[in-house]
Design an enzyme around this catalytic site. Structure first.
Site, short mmCIF file in Angstrom:
data_model
loop_
_atom_site.label_atom_id
_atom_site.label_comp_id
_atom_site.label_asym_id
_atom_site.label_seq_id
_atom_site.Cartn_x
_atom_site.Cartn_y
_atom_site.Cartn_z
N ASN A 46 2.48 4.76 -10.76
CA ASN A 46 1.17 4.63 -11.42
C ASN A 46 0.03 4.43 -10.42
OD1 ASN A 46 -0.71 3.86 -13.76
ND2 ASN A 46 -0.72 2.00 -12.52
N ILE A 96 -8.62 6.85 -21.37
CA ILE A 96 -7.98 5.59 -21.74
C ILE A 96 -8.98 4.46 -21.54
CG2 ILE A 96 -6.06 4.02 -21.30
CD1 ILE A 96 -5.18 6.74 -22.34
N ASP A 129 0.87 -1.17 0.00
CA ASP A 129 0.00 0.00 0.00
C ASP A 129 0.91 1.22 0.00
OD1 ASP A 129 -1.64 2.14 0.50
OD2 ASP A 129 -2.69 1.22 2.19
N TYR A 156 -9.57 14.95 -7.18
CA TYR A 156 -8.71 14.12 -8.04
C TYR A 156 -7.86 15.01 -8.94
CZ TYR A 156 -7.31 11.00 -11.83
OH TYR A 156 -6.59 10.32 -12.77
N GLY A 157 -8.49 15.98 -9.59
CA GLY A 157 -7.76 16.91 -10.44
C GLY A 157 -6.74 17.71 -9.64
N ALA A 158 -7.12 18.12 -8.43
CA ALA A 158 -6.20 18.87 -7.58
C ALA A 158 -4.98 18.03 -7.22
CB ALA A 158 -6.92 19.31 -6.31
N ALA A 159 -5.20 16.74 -6.94
CA ALA A 159 -4.09 15.85 -6.60
C ALA A 159 -3.14 15.69 -7.78
CB ALA A 159 -4.62 14.50 -6.15
N LYS A 160 -3.67 15.53 -8.97
CA LYS A 160 -2.83 15.36 -10.14
C LYS A 160 -2.10 16.66 -10.49
CE LYS A 160 -3.60 10.98 -11.10
NZ LYS A 160 -2.54 9.97 -10.87
#
Length: 242
Positions: free
Chosen positions: A79, A179, A55, A146-150
């Site tokens: 990834n 994808i 993890d 999610y976008g903020a993390a990326k």
């Protein structure tokens, strides 16, 4: 010459494609993730692929992993991650505690996991090696936490490239668009939404895990030794998915 590759989140989708790509080149690949079943499936039929459960959001789990990893790692592919909002019943809009929990879940899965893993193996990265993170089109187009993390991952990688650069190690982000053939949407993607995502691309097709694997392999190749601190958008020319 055979290299040693570490692919986190290597049990499915992009991670599996990356692992198989490097293994086909004759590299020794370690794939990690939380679920042993998918990791075994990735390793099946590929003698050069070794599965290890970990993890990557948990420092103790990473410390245990270190004891089982090779002394030298040529390529690290961060990834592990995904949009954890798909795993929750709601968005916590009316409950600050739930909102904080869900927001942190995406930060942990997509940003902290990469930072912790890189820190854990940093001293084992071989000169001339590469670190490649899997980002997302969401970093530019927005998708909640999610976008903020990326987006945070891309920013953090800039400093990482400066840290690793003097050792001849590159650090880059591959940012996919839509994808197909992955578990990203947890079977929640409607046919209409899929059509809109494909239509938003200039090439008129969904990306594949192999598209991303090929780009990762390029960044880890001698041809990309002067390419670092960058985000490569692999999205078929998509401009907007909103």
């Amino acid at each position: 010459m055979s290299r040693t590759i570490l692919v986190t989140g290597g049990g499915t989708g992009i991670g599996r494609a990356v692992a198989h790509h490097f293994a086909a080149q004759g590299d020794e690949v370690v794939v990690t993730g939380r679920r042993p079943g998918p990791l075994q499936e990735t390793a099946g039929g590929h003698p050069g692929v070794r599965p290890l459960v970990c993890d990557h959001t948990d420092p103790e789990s990473l410390t245990a992993l270190l004891a089982r990893l090779p002394a030298h790692i040529d390529v690290l592919v961060n990834n592990a991650g995904g949009n954890t909002d798909f795993d929750t019943a709601g968005d916590g809009a009316g409950d600050l505690a739930a909102y904080a929990r869900d927001f942190r879940a995406n930060l942990d899965a997509n940003l902290l996991s990469a930072a912790l893993t890189t820190k854990a193996v940093q001293d084992r990265l071989a000169p001339g090696g590469a670190v490649v993170h899997i980002g997302s089109i969401a970093a530019d187009q927005g998708a909640g936490s999610y976008g903020a993390a990326k987006a945070g991952l891309a920013s953090w990688n800039v400093e990482l490239s400066r840290t690793l650069g003097p050792r001849g190690i590159t650090a880059n982000v591959v940012a996919p668009g839509y994808i197909a053939d992955t578990a990203f949407f947890r079977d929640r993607l409607t046919a209409e939404r899929r059509e809109s995502l494909v239509a938003a691309s200039a090439v008129g097709r969904a990306g594949s895990p192999d598209d991303i694997a090929g780009t990762v392999a390029f960044l880890a190749s001698p041809a990309a030794r002067h390419l670092t601190g960058q985000v490569l958008n692999v999205n078929g020319g998509t401009r907007t998915t909103r």
